[in-house]
Motif scaffolding. Structure first.
Motif, PDB file in Angstrom:
ATOM      1  N   ASP A 345     -45.477  22.002 -32.694  1.00  0.00           N
ATOM      2  CA  ASP A 345     -44.687  21.996 -31.470  1.00  0.00           C
ATOM      3  C   ASP A 345     -45.502  21.412 -30.323  1.00  0.00           C
ATOM      4  OD1 ASP A 345     -42.787  23.163 -32.992  1.00  0.00           O
ATOM      5  OD2 ASP A 345     -42.952  25.168 -32.104  1.00  0.00           O
ATOM      6  N   LEU A 346     -44.795  20.690 -29.447  1.00  0.00           N
ATOM      7  CA  LEU A 346     -45.472  19.916 -28.406  1.00  0.00           C
ATOM      8  C   LEU A 346     -44.650  19.951 -27.129  1.00  0.00           C
ATOM      9  CD1 LEU A 346     -48.046  18.030 -28.343  1.00  0.00           C
ATOM     10  CD2 LEU A 346     -46.467  16.119 -28.578  1.00  0.00           C
ATOM     11  N   GLY A 347     -45.323  19.966 -25.986  1.00  0.00           N
ATOM     12  CA  GLY A 347     -44.663  19.838 -24.698  1.00  0.00           C
ATOM     13  C   GLY A 347     -45.152  18.586 -23.993  1.00  0.00           C
ATOM     14  N   VAL A 348     -44.228  17.763 -23.498  1.00  0.00           N
ATOM     15  CA  VAL A 348     -44.609  16.490 -22.880  1.00  0.00           C
ATOM     16  C   VAL A 348     -43.813  16.258 -21.598  1.00  0.00           C
ATOM     17  CG1 VAL A 348     -45.216  15.419 -25.091  1.00  0.00           C
ATOM     18  CG2 VAL A 348     -42.902  15.162 -24.191  1.00  0.00           C
ATOM     19  N   ARG A 349     -44.317  15.333 -20.808  1.00  0.00           N
ATOM     20  CA  ARG A 349     -43.607  14.865 -19.615  1.00  0.00           C
ATOM     21  C   ARG A 349     -43.612  13.348 -19.621  1.00  0.00           C
ATOM     22  NH1 ARG A 349     -44.973  13.664 -14.030  1.00  0.00           N
ATOM     23  NH2 ARG A 349     -47.173  14.071 -14.461  1.00  0.00           N
ATOM     24  N   ILE A 350     -42.449  12.725 -19.525  1.00  0.00           N
ATOM     25  CA  ILE A 350     -42.336  11.266 -19.481  1.00  0.00           C
ATOM     26  C   ILE A 350     -42.824  10.790 -18.122  1.00  0.00           C
ATOM     27  CG2 ILE A 350     -40.761   9.306 -19.611  1.00  0.00           C
ATOM     28  CD1 ILE A 350     -38.957  11.014 -21.388  1.00  0.00           C
ATOM     29  N   LEU A 351     -43.803   9.906 -18.117  1.00  0.00           N
ATOM     30  CA  LEU A 351     -44.433   9.493 -16.867  1.00  0.00           C
ATOM     31  C   LEU A 351     -43.705   8.348 -16.178  1.00  0.00           C
ATOM     32  CD1 LEU A 351     -48.205   9.700 -17.843  1.00  0.00           C
ATOM     33  CD2 LEU A 351     -46.830  11.357 -16.598  1.00  0.00           C
ATOM     34  N   MET A 352     -43.113   7.452 -16.959  1.00  0.00           N
ATOM     35  CA  MET A 352     -42.434   6.292 -16.368  1.00  0.00           C
ATOM     36  C   MET A 352     -40.927   6.480 -16.514  1.00  0.00           C
ATOM     37  SD  MET A 352     -44.930   4.342 -15.350  1.00  0.00           S
ATOM     38  CE  MET A 352     -44.198   2.729 -15.129  1.00  0.00           C
ATOM     39  N   PRO A 353     -40.205   6.691 -15.418  1.00  0.00           N
ATOM     40  CA  PRO A 353     -38.756   6.884 -15.526  1.00  0.00           C
ATOM     41  C   PRO A 353     -38.044   5.581 -15.842  1.00  0.00           C
ATOM     42  CG  PRO A 353     -39.398   6.789 -13.232  1.00  0.00           C
ATOM     43  CD  PRO A 353     -40.671   6.756 -14.032  1.00  0.00           C
ATOM     44  N   VAL A 354     -36.839   5.696 -16.374  1.00  0.00           N
ATOM     45  CA  VAL A 354     -35.990   4.529 -16.615  1.00  0.00           C
ATOM     46  C   VAL A 354     -35.334   4.148 -15.306  1.00  0.00           C
ATOM     47  CG1 VAL A 354     -33.943   3.673 -17.797  1.00  0.00           C
ATOM     48  CG2 VAL A 354     -35.588   5.093 -19.020  1.00  0.00           C
ATOM     49  N   LEU A 355     -35.526   2.918 -14.880  1.00  0.00           N
ATOM     50  CA  LEU A 355     -34.937   2.458 -13.625  1.00  0.00           C
ATOM     51  C   LEU A 355     -33.508   2.000 -13.852  1.00  0.00           C
ATOM     52  CD1 LEU A 355     -37.951   0.416 -12.248  1.00  0.00           C
ATOM     53  CD2 LEU A 355     -37.223   2.688 -11.548  1.00  0.00           C
ATOM     54  N   GLY A 356     -32.674   2.204 -12.859  1.00  0.00           N
ATOM     55  CA  GLY A 356     -31.290   1.799 -12.983  1.00  0.00           C
ATOM     56  C   GLY A 356     -30.405   2.983 -13.303  1.00  0.00           C
ATOM     57  N   ARG A 357     -29.103   2.742 -13.271  1.00  0.00           N
ATOM     58  CA  ARG A 357     -28.140   3.813 -13.458  1.00  0.00           C
ATOM     59  C   ARG A 357     -27.798   4.050 -14.908  1.00  0.00           C
ATOM     60  NH1 ARG A 357     -24.708   5.580  -9.565  1.00  0.00           N
ATOM     61  NH2 ARG A 357     -25.294   5.095  -7.425  1.00  0.00           N
ATOM     62  N   ARG A 358     -27.901   3.032 -15.747  1.00  0.00           N
ATOM     63  CA  ARG A 358     -27.438   3.154 -17.128  1.00  0.00           C
ATOM     64  C   ARG A 358     -28.623   3.099 -18.064  1.00  0.00           C
ATOM     65  NH1 ARG A 358     -25.854  -0.134 -21.372  1.00  0.00           N
ATOM     66  NH2 ARG A 358     -26.526  -1.984 -20.255  1.00  0.00           N
ATOM     67  N   PHE A 359     -28.667   4.068 -18.999  1.00  0.00           N
ATOM     68  CA  PHE A 359     -29.729   4.053 -20.008  1.00  0.00           C
ATOM     69  C   PHE A 359     -29.249   3.281 -21.215  1.00  0.00           C
ATOM     70  CE2 PHE A 359     -31.428   5.975 -23.939  1.00  0.00           C
ATOM     71  CZ  PHE A 359     -32.722   5.544 -23.807  1.00  0.00           C
ATOM     72  N   ASP A 360     -30.043   2.359 -21.669  1.00  0.00           N
ATOM     73  CA  ASP A 360     -29.723   1.557 -22.842  1.00  0.00           C
ATOM     74  C   ASP A 360     -30.938   1.554 -23.742  1.00  0.00           C
ATOM     75  OD1 ASP A 360     -29.166  -0.499 -24.704  1.00  0.00           O
ATOM     76  OD2 ASP A 360     -27.783  -1.414 -23.284  1.00  0.00           O
ATOM     77  N   VAL A 361     -30.712   1.562 -25.055  1.00  0.00           N
ATOM     78  CA  VAL A 361     -31.842   1.560 -25.982  1.00  0.00           C
ATOM     79  C   VAL A 361     -32.675   0.300 -25.837  1.00  0.00           C
ATOM     80  CG1 VAL A 361     -30.629   0.479 -27.902  1.00  0.00           C
ATOM     81  CG2 VAL A 361     -32.490   2.063 -28.375  1.00  0.00           C
ATOM     82  N   ASP A 362     -32.060  -0.776 -25.343  1.00  0.00           N
ATOM     83  CA  ASP A 362     -32.802  -2.025 -25.160  1.00  0.00           C
ATOM     84  C   ASP A 362     -33.488  -2.014 -23.799  1.00  0.00           C
ATOM     85  OD1 ASP A 362     -33.843  -4.508 -25.169  1.00  0.00           O
ATOM     86  OD2 ASP A 362     -31.956  -5.569 -25.478  1.00  0.00           O
TER      87      ASP A 362
END
Length: 580
Positions: A345-362
């Motif tokens: 088990d692991l706890g993490v924090r994403i450091l770089m947010p996704v910019l923009g309003r829509r999340f896309d896998v690409d």
């Protein structure tokens, strides 16, 4: 690096286990084998393109191509690269924990499976037939057999193989400093032009070959042996593809029934994934916004995370991940999500947010849209004694001055292809990056600076009675690498801004103009990039405020002196032409 340095603990056995994906040479071998195969396809298509000049021209060029690929070293290199690329890529794909991926990555996988099936018959009828029975494999004989019955299959093979290679080459080069927009555009043009020319040459050569003499036919026994070899090879390849698909299924079932680990994302909660799933794959599986410019290949750091808990169960970074983290100077609790595969088990924090309003896998194209690094020239201008200029002035008078100044300065920048990055009451910062050539931006910035001084003189003449002192300005100019990042207001609007050391240097040069009693201070880098003649000026050292390092720059007293510098280059050019 030895294999022992890339092993990971296995909680079930307490021993170390080594994955091929953990070996540093595996990624490099897969990439270089792909480059070799791409070189083969490129030379083959260029040979096809010569067909617009006739079959004889195709045959002449083929002799040179055969010197490379039909020699013993070339043959070993080609088939060795094919086997290595297929094996290493297949192994990497079978270890995927999620099939959510960008469209071009999905196409690479599908086309990679299709290429061996499409190429089998071509290999049997050319290379194997020539080796066993001495069959003529010149363009006249081969095109006679292919035209027109095999036009569709051969064209399909051409498009599939070429697109597969182009996508791979693009992602292999995109993080190289020299792979700028100019090279990307040129590459895109060639990526479209080369297969089109190859198809044109194939059609022209095929029509010409059909009118020529028929090649010597094989005997019934030879044709039978060749058909048997073709069937064996075809079913062997098909068996490999089937085994590959089956192996993916086995790995999938094994992961589903195997151990489960919990990853706790700060801000997104807890998710459960099969043990061995990377943190980036876990994000994609559970639709958690997580940027990754290199698509999980460990070549960038946009997917990095901070390990908040469970770090004692995390293996040390290895290979490419270790080099990327070292280049950033990252602390021990920072890891690349695409390479971090928790077994506990692991706890993490994403450091770089996704910019923009829509999340896309690409996220690859999204990253390029929001930030890129390139060569640019930065111009920083600041009005002298602005407080004195506005002292005891009415608010309306100040508004007139500022708006007139802003309008005229923006026009001077934009007329030379620049862009005003920041505009404040008593100054501005402009970016000249419309071309990938440093010389273009540097020359444009200097011309804009000269025009700015001319505009200020006009303003002094128009507002002489309304201003306590004449308007003067100091300008600093520097050329170097900048990061162009889009800054959003959170409501959908975003603007492109320049960030980096180049901006800081230009601002320092502007401040130094007061000390030098000059209107302009131009860095040596900008001067050399412009190509103008600064030889009559003496370079001076300017100390950076923060780092304490110094930079060489030229102090130019006024617009007349700058004009002489720029005109001097033109005179030198005329003299050189006359001497030639």
């Amino acid at each position: 690096m030895s294999l022992s340095s890339t092993t990971r603990p296995d909680e079930d056995t307490g021993h170390k286990r080594t994955h091929l994906r953990d070996v540093p040479w595996a990624c490099g071998a897969r990439q270089w084998s792909g480059i070799i195969l791409f070189a083969f396809v490129l030379t083959h298509l260029l040979n096809h393109a010569v067909g617009v000049f006739g079959v004889e021209a195709m045959q002449h060029v083929q002799q040179w191509r055969w010197l490379i690929w039909q020699s013993l070293p070339g043959t070993l290199l080609l088939y060795g690269a094919a086997l290595a690329h297929m094996g290493l890529t297949a192994y990497r794909v079978t270890l995927r924990r999620t099939w959510r991926m960008p469209r071009d990555e999905a196409w690479q996988i599908m086309s990679g499976l299709a290429i061996p099936l499409l190429v089998v018959n071509h290999v049997v009828q050319t290379r194997i037939a020539h080796t066993w029975f001495g069959v003529d494999t010149g363009y006249q004989a081969v095109l006679y057999k292919l035209w027109p019955g095999a036009v569709f299959s051969q064209s399909l093979l051409l498009v599939v193989a070429w697109s597969h290679g182009v996508i791979g080459m693009h992602h292999a080069m995109r993080y190289q400093n020299w792979y700028t927009a100019r090279w990307r555009i040129a590459g895109l043009v060639l990526a479209v032009l080369i297969p089109c020319l190859a198809l044109m040459g194939f059609i022209a050569g095929g029509r010409e070959a059909a009118l020529g003499p028929a090649p010597e036919a094989l005997t019934a026994a030879q044709a039978g042996r060749l058909a048997m070899a073709g069937g064996t090879l075809y079913w062997g390849v098909a068996g490999f593809v089937a085994a590959f698909a089956g192996l993916i299924g086995v790995f999938y079932i094994r992961r589903r029934v195997g151990a489960i680990v919990t990853i706790t994302y700060r801000g997104f909660g807890r998710v459960e994934v099969p043990r061995g799933t990377s943190v980036l794959e876990a994000s994609r599986i559970n639709h958690i916004p997580h940027p990754s410019s290199c698509r999980g290949r460990g070549r960038c750091a946009t997917c990095r995370v901070q390990v908040l808990s469970g770090s004692e169960h995390v293996a040390e970074p290895f290979g490419g991940e270790r080099m990327v983290l070292a280049s950033l100077g990252a602390p021990e609790n920072i890891r690349l999500a695409c390479q971090l595969r928790p077994t506990q088990d692991l706890g993490v924090r994403i450091l770089m947010p996704v910019l923009g309003r829509r999340f896309d896998v690409d996220q690859d194209e999204a990253a390029m849209e929001w930030a890129l690094e390139r060569e640019a020239t930065i111009l920083v201008l600041d009005l002298r004694a602005f407080t004195t200029l506005t002292h005891n002035r009415l608010p309306y008078e100040i508004a007139v001055l500022v708006n007139r100044f802003s309008s005229e300065m923006r026009q001077a920048v934009e007329s030379h292809g620049g862009r005003v990055d920041q505009m404040y009451g008593d100054g501005l910062m402009a970016v000249f990056d419309t071309s990938d050539k440093k010389s273009t931006g540097a020359r444009a910035a200097l011309r804009a600076a000269r025009d700015m001084s001319r505009v200020l003189e006009l303003l002094n003449g128009e507002m002489r009675g309304a201003l306590p002192i004449p308007i003067r300005a100091g300008i600093g100019i520097h050329t170097g690498r900048v990061v162009l990042a889009r800054v959003s207001d959170g409501l959908g609007a975003n603007e492109l801004h320049a960030i980096g050391d180049t901006v800081a240097v230009a601002a320092t040069l502007e401040s130094a103009s007061k000390e030098f009693l000059s209107d302009y201070v131009v860095s040596k880098e900008a001067a050399e990039a412009s190509g103008f003649d600064f030889s009559r000026l003496t370079a001076r050292e300017v100390t950076m405020d923060i780092s304490g390092a110094s930079i060489s720059a030229y102090a130019i007293a006024d617009a007349a002196t700058l004009g002489e510098v720029m005109a001097g280059k033109a005179v030198l050019g005329i003299l050189n032409m006359a001497r030639a």
